[in-house]
Design a protein around this motif. Structure first.
Motif, PDB file in Angstrom:
ATOM      1  N   GLY A   1       0.820  -1.210   0.000  1.00  0.00           N
ATOM      2  CA  GLY A   1       0.000   0.000   0.000  1.00  0.00           C
ATOM      3  C   GLY A   1       0.852   1.257   0.000  1.00  0.00           C
ATOM      4  N   GLN A   2       1.949   1.226   0.762  1.00  0.00           N
ATOM      5  CA  GLN A   2       2.851   2.374   0.796  1.00  0.00           C
ATOM      6  C   GLN A   2       3.495   2.609  -0.571  1.00  0.00           C
ATOM      7  OE1 GLN A   2       3.802   4.651   3.137  1.00  0.00           O
ATOM      8  NE2 GLN A   2       2.232   3.906   4.559  1.00  0.00           N
ATOM      9  N   GLU A   3       3.880   1.544  -1.239  1.00  0.00           N
ATOM     10  CA  GLU A   3       4.495   1.676  -2.550  1.00  0.00           C
ATOM     11  C   GLU A   3       3.528   2.280  -3.557  1.00  0.00           C
ATOM     12  OE1 GLU A   3       5.860  -2.219  -3.476  1.00  0.00           O
ATOM     13  OE2 GLU A   3       7.807  -1.949  -2.474  1.00  0.00           O
ATOM     14  N   ARG A   4       2.280   1.842  -3.501  1.00  0.00           N
ATOM     15  CA  ARG A   4       1.281   2.398  -4.410  1.00  0.00           C
ATOM     16  C   ARG A   4       1.037   3.876  -4.111  1.00  0.00           C
ATOM     17  NH1 ARG A   4      -1.614  -2.452  -3.466  1.00  0.00           N
ATOM     18  NH2 ARG A   4      -2.980  -1.309  -2.047  1.00  0.00           N
TER      19      ARG A   4
ATOM     20  N   ALA B   1       8.411   5.359  -4.316  1.00  0.00           N
ATOM     21  CA  ALA B   1       9.443   6.137  -3.624  1.00  0.00           C
ATOM     22  C   ALA B   1       9.538   5.707  -2.163  1.00  0.00           C
ATOM     23  CB  ALA B   1       9.122   7.628  -3.710  1.00  0.00           C
ATOM     24  N   MET B   2      10.759   5.594  -1.660  1.00  0.00           N
ATOM     25  CA  MET B   2      10.966   5.158  -0.288  1.00  0.00           C
ATOM     26  C   MET B   2      10.551   6.254   0.694  1.00  0.00           C
ATOM     27  SD  MET B   2      11.808   2.590   1.502  1.00  0.00           S
ATOM     28  CE  MET B   2      12.630   1.541   0.306  1.00  0.00           C
TER      29      MET B   2
ATOM     30  N   GLN C   1       7.842   2.971   5.046  1.00  0.00           N
ATOM     31  CA  GLN C   1       8.346   1.782   4.369  1.00  0.00           C
ATOM     32  C   GLN C   1       9.614   1.258   5.038  1.00  0.00           C
ATOM     33  OE1 GLN C   1       7.829   3.755   0.319  1.00  0.00           O
ATOM     34  NE2 GLN C   1       7.797   1.604  -0.229  1.00  0.00           N
ATOM     35  N   LEU C   2      10.473   2.170   5.452  1.00  0.00           N
ATOM     36  CA  LEU C   2      11.703   1.753   6.140  1.00  0.00           C
ATOM     37  C   LEU C   2      11.383   1.017   7.437  1.00  0.00           C
ATOM     38  CD1 LEU C   2      13.926   4.942   5.632  1.00  0.00           C
ATOM     39  CD2 LEU C   2      14.246   2.681   4.580  1.00  0.00           C
ATOM     40  N   ASN C   3      10.394   1.528   8.179  1.00  0.00           N
ATOM     41  CA  ASN C   3       9.989   0.865   9.427  1.00  0.00           C
ATOM     42  C   ASN C   3       9.424  -0.525   9.149  1.00  0.00           C
ATOM     43  OD1 ASN C   3      10.749   3.120  10.887  1.00  0.00           O
ATOM     44  ND2 ASN C   3       8.688   3.999  10.933  1.00  0.00           N
ATOM     45  N   ILE C   4       8.616  -0.611   8.100  1.00  0.00           N
ATOM     46  CA  ILE C   4       8.040  -1.916   7.726  1.00  0.00           C
ATOM     47  C   ILE C   4       9.144  -2.872   7.314  1.00  0.00           C
ATOM     48  CG2 ILE C   4       6.613  -3.096   6.016  1.00  0.00           C
ATOM     49  CD1 ILE C   4       4.786  -0.623   6.021  1.00  0.00           C
TER      50      ILE C   4
END
Length: 295
Positions: free
Chosen positions: A244-247, A252-253, A257-260
């Protein structure tokens, strides 16, 4: 036949323990059969999806798993009854030896073989003191004979001929006991779990893995199943969140996303370390603190 003082002293408690363990092993074998049958027939609807024969086969598998589980419950009850009786004998025999030591310090001699109480020649023991010890010995015999009768009655309820087949009555899920599991002693947890039908144990693992995984009184294999289920659910949720974050950010990072990714890396490391081991504890976000024991 009533248990006498001599009979209590000569009782082979070790043999009773061995007999209880025999019934426990039989219960464990039936429990494993329920699990194996479920695993080995899980794909049956996919390979044989329709028709009256397919439905009959699936219904027969379901009934057989219930019957095996009901047989497991019968064996658990027999083992529990025998072990409880053995503990009663052991406790009361220990009490008798303590009584003998106490009487000795008071100048009396209790002969458990002969069932007599005498005073040493140099001691003038009050009759009331002798009567008190005699009464306590009598109470011991009353307790063990009551326990003997209770065990006989309970075992009589589980006396089956070779052709006996357990019924197909569906077990009930003990939701109240399930929710209370975290607040009782490990010994009580073990007793409650043993009393549950294997299918209800499976249901508890699927619906309440966080409680089962943390219950130290339960078998390691069941805690392992619950904790691995929790681990898998967390991993799937994190993968979905990352997608979901990527979408949302066009690939983009970002910090989320880093935490995940850190959590996913910790889970991957835990899965690697847990190979060939039982996972006895799992707390999301504290994967490095998980407890394990070799299979």
């Amino acid at each position: 036949m009533a248990i006498t003082l001599r009979g209590l002293m000569d009782a082979d408690i070790g043999q009773l323990e061995q007999t209880a363990r025999h019934w426990e092993r039989l219960a464990e074998a039936l429990d494993a059969a329920v699990e194996d049958l479920g695993r080995d027939t899980r794909e049956l609807p996919n390979h044989w999806p329709a028709g009256p024969s397919s439905q009959a086969a699936q219904a027969q598998v379901a009934d057989l798993r219930v019957q095996l589980g009901n047989g497991n419950g019968q064996c658990v009850n027999v083992a529990w009854t025998i072990r409880k009786f053995a503990l009663t004998l052991e406790d009361n025999r220990r009490f008798l030896h303590e009584l003998v030591a106490e009487a000795e310090s008071a100048g009396l001699r209790i002969d458990l073989e002969a069932g007599t109480i005498t005073a040493r020649l140099t001691v003038a023991a009050a009759q009331s003191t002798i009567d008190s010890y005699a009464q306590q010995i009598g109470e011991v015999l009353t307790r063990v004979n009551e326990a003997d009768q209770l065990a006989t009655d309970r075992l009589g309820q589980h006396r089956y001929r070779e052709q006996y087949v357990p019924d197909t009555g569906r077990p009930q899920f003990d939701e109240v006991g399930m929710l209370a599991l975290a607040n009782i002693t490990p010994e009580s947890q073990a007793g409650w779990w043993q009393a549950q039908h294997p299918l209800m144990q499976d249901k508890a693992i699927v619906e309440h893995p966080q409680i089962i995984g943390a219950a130290v009184g339960l078998p390691a294999k069941d805690r392992d199943s619950a904790n691995r289920l929790l681990l898998q659910r967390d991993k799937e949720a994190l993968l979905a969140a990352r997608e979901g974050q990527e979408r949302a950010h066009d690939g983009a990072m970002n910090q989320a996303q880093l935490n995940i990714d850190r959590r996913l890396a910790a889970i991957d490391d835990l899965e690697r370390r847990a190979r060939g081991q039982r996972l006895l504890s799992y707390t999301p976000g504290a994967e490095d603190q998980s407890e394990m024991v070799r299979r």
